[in-house]
Design a protein around this motif. Structure first.
Motif, mmCIF file in Angstrom:
data_model
loop_
_atom_site.group_PDB
_atom_site.id
_atom_site.type_symbol
_atom_site.label_atom_id
_atom_site.label_comp_id
_atom_site.label_asym_id
_atom_site.label_seq_id
_atom_site.Cartn_x
_atom_site.Cartn_y
_atom_site.Cartn_z
ATOM 1 N N ALA A 149 0.828 -1.201 0.000
ATOM 2 C CA ALA A 149 0.000 0.000 0.000
ATOM 3 C C ALA A 149 0.863 1.253 0.000
ATOM 4 N N LEU A 150 0.345 2.286 -0.665
ATOM 5 C CA LEU A 150 0.906 3.629 -0.599
ATOM 6 C C LEU A 150 -0.252 4.587 -0.381
ATOM 7 N N VAL A 151 -0.197 5.326 0.720
ATOM 8 C CA VAL A 151 -1.217 6.333 1.027
ATOM 9 C C VAL A 151 -0.487 7.658 1.156
ATOM 10 N N GLU A 152 -0.787 8.607 0.260
ATOM 11 C CA GLU A 152 -0.016 9.846 0.271
ATOM 12 C C GLU A 152 -0.872 11.050 -0.110
ATOM 13 N N ASN A 153 -0.473 12.193 0.462
ATOM 14 C CA ASN A 153 -1.079 13.486 0.126
ATOM 15 C C ASN A 153 -2.598 13.463 0.269
ATOM 16 N N SER A 154 -3.067 12.820 1.322
ATOM 17 C CA SER A 154 -4.501 12.648 1.522
ATOM 18 C C SER A 154 -4.942 13.244 2.854
ATOM 19 N N LEU A 155 -6.241 13.495 2.958
ATOM 20 C CA LEU A 155 -6.870 13.965 4.184
ATOM 21 C C LEU A 155 -7.916 12.940 4.588
ATOM 22 N N LEU A 156 -7.691 12.285 5.728
ATOM 23 C CA LEU A 156 -8.584 11.239 6.221
ATOM 24 C C LEU A 156 -9.125 11.676 7.573
ATOM 25 N N VAL A 157 -10.441 11.787 7.671
ATOM 26 C CA VAL A 157 -11.088 12.319 8.876
ATOM 27 C C VAL A 157 -12.166 11.341 9.322
ATOM 28 N N SER A 158 -11.941 10.681 10.448
ATOM 29 C CA SER A 158 -12.891 9.670 10.911
ATOM 30 C C SER A 158 -13.905 10.271 11.880
ATOM 31 N N SER A 159 -14.820 11.061 11.340
ATOM 32 C CA SER A 159 -15.987 11.471 12.133
ATOM 33 C C SER A 159 -17.035 10.369 11.973
ATOM 34 N N CYS A 160 -16.679 9.193 12.530
ATOM 35 C CA CYS A 160 -17.402 7.955 12.227
ATOM 36 C C CYS A 160 -18.750 7.855 12.934
ATOM 37 N N ALA A 161 -19.034 8.745 13.876
ATOM 38 C CA ALA A 161 -20.331 8.738 14.552
ATOM 39 C C ALA A 161 -21.306 9.729 13.916
ATOM 40 N N TYR A 162 -21.010 10.162 12.718
ATOM 41 C CA TYR A 162 -21.867 11.139 12.044
ATOM 42 C C TYR A 162 -23.328 10.680 11.990
ATOM 43 N N PHE A 163 -23.541 9.387 11.772
ATOM 44 C CA PHE A 163 -24.897 8.879 11.563
ATOM 45 C C PHE A 163 -25.620 8.527 12.865
ATOM 46 N N GLN A 164 -25.031 8.838 13.999
ATOM 47 C CA GLN A 164 -25.651 8.502 15.283
ATOM 48 C C GLN A 164 -27.083 9.047 15.348
ATOM 49 N N GLY A 165 -28.048 8.143 15.549
ATOM 50 C CA GLY A 165 -29.439 8.548 15.696
ATOM 51 C C GLY A 165 -30.151 8.890 14.406
ATOM 52 N N ARG A 166 -29.513 8.654 13.279
ATOM 53 C CA ARG A 166 -30.121 9.034 12.002
ATOM 54 C C ARG A 166 -30.787 7.833 11.333
ATOM 55 N N ASP A 167 -31.995 8.025 10.875
ATOM 56 C CA ASP A 167 -32.718 7.045 10.066
ATOM 57 C C ASP A 167 -32.694 5.665 10.736
ATOM 58 N N TYR A 168 -32.194 4.648 10.031
ATOM 59 C CA TYR A 168 -32.200 3.282 10.551
ATOM 60 C C TYR A 168 -30.826 2.838 11.043
ATOM 61 N N MET A 169 -29.933 3.776 11.245
ATOM 62 C CA MET A 169 -28.606 3.444 11.753
ATOM 63 C C MET A 169 -28.684 3.162 13.253
ATOM 64 N N ALA A 199 -26.629 1.884 17.000
ATOM 65 C CA ALA A 199 -25.397 2.279 17.697
ATOM 66 C C ALA A 199 -24.182 1.508 17.207
ATOM 67 N N ASP A 200 -24.330 0.193 16.972
ATOM 68 C CA ASP A 200 -23.177 -0.617 16.569
ATOM 69 C C ASP A 200 -22.763 -0.391 15.115
ATOM 70 N N ASP A 201 -23.562 0.345 14.355
ATOM 71 C CA ASP A 201 -23.159 0.699 12.992
ATOM 72 C C ASP A 201 -22.148 1.835 12.982
ATOM 73 N N ASN A 202 -22.174 2.651 14.023
ATOM 74 C CA ASN A 202 -21.293 3.813 14.077
ATOM 75 C C ASN A 202 -19.913 3.410 14.577
ATOM 76 N N CYS A 203 -18.891 3.857 13.876
ATOM 77 C CA CYS A 203 -17.496 3.548 14.227
ATOM 78 C C CYS A 203 -17.260 2.039 14.271
ATOM 79 N N ARG A 204 -17.864 1.317 13.320
ATOM 80 C CA ARG A 204 -17.643 -0.122 13.236
ATOM 81 C C ARG A 204 -16.180 -0.381 12.863
ATOM 82 N N ALA A 205 -15.725 -1.588 13.161
ATOM 83 C CA ALA A 205 -14.308 -1.946 12.972
ATOM 84 C C ALA A 205 -13.410 -0.973 13.723
ATOM 85 N N GLY A 206 -13.906 -0.520 14.877
ATOM 86 C CA GLY A 206 -13.141 0.399 15.708
ATOM 87 C C GLY A 206 -13.188 1.838 15.246
ATOM 88 N N GLY A 207 -13.747 2.071 14.058
ATOM 89 C CA GLY A 207 -13.738 3.428 13.521
ATOM 90 C C GLY A 207 -12.343 3.934 13.213
#
Length: 212
Positions: free
Chosen positions: A134-154, A156-164
């Motif tokens: 793998a090569l990961v370069e010049n990127s912006l990665l932002v894990s706001s993984c709880a964005y969907f908390q309380g939304r629609d049919y999401m 709690a365990d869907d948010n930040c799955r795989a540790g986020g």
């Protein structure tokens, strides 16, 4: 699903949006004939809001769901695959599972994944997950993984799955992964995770900004 494609050789996808599909955006799992080869290039693309529907009148995403209620909202996911993947100049956001899921790359010497100038944010799982070289370069990665908390049919365990984890690396044997010149932040478990493999693997983390 947005795109269902596997068993590819030397594909280039440019200037494409894969958005607001009720399940996965790009599904590479076609069964036993899913592995890809050659150069697979995704350039100047947006992959967003997969795992959500779209209101006809307004285009607003809605009815988002994920694994806990039977959905599957990766932005891009593959089955076991080879190939030299390049994802470049990509905006990957608000998918209800992982953003880019290369967990099933086969880890072979000729298989690699390059993420270059990728902006990945607010995906509910890992922003990017890569197995093998793998090569990961010049990127912006932002894990706001709880964005969907309380939304629609999401749920709690869907948010930040795989540790986020913002960037999750997975090794086999004799792999080389380089993570350089990125800004990586988030609210998940770790910013850069590295699992599996053995002492034959090499990981270089160079000139990044890591903000917890």
């Amino acid at each position: 699903r947005g795109i269902q494609a596997g068993g590819l050789t030397d594909w280039t996808v440019e200037r494409v949006r894969i958005n607001k599909n009720g399940r996965v955006g790009w599904n590479g799992d076609l069964g036993s004939a899913s592995s890809n080869s050659g150069k697979i290039i995704l350039r100047d693309i947006e992959i967003a809001w997969n795992g959500c529907g779209e209101r006809v009148a307004t285009g607003e995403p809605w009815a988002c769901w994920a694994q806990q209620t039977g959905g599957y909202g990766d932005g891009l996911g593959t089955a076991a695959t080879g190939g030299q993947w390049l994802v470049e100049d990509a905006f990957v956001h608000h998918n209800t599972s992982d953003g880019l899921d290369f967990r099933y790359a086969d880890g072979a010497p000729t298989t690699s994944v390059t993420l270059r100038r990728v902006y990945a944010v607010a995906n509910a799982g890992n922003q990017a997950k890569v197995k093998g070289n793998a090569l990961v370069e010049n990127s912006l990665l932002v894990s706001s993984c709880a964005y969907f908390q309380g939304r629609d049919y999401m749920l709690a365990d869907d948010n930040c799955r795989a540790g986020g984890n913002t960037l999750q690396l997975v090794f086999t044997q004799n792999n080389t992964a380089t993570v350089r010149h990125n800004t990586i932040t988030g609210q998940g478990g770790v910013l850069i995770g590295a699992i599996e493999g053995d002492s034959t693997n090499r990981l270089a983390i160079q000139n990044n900004v890591l903000i917890g």
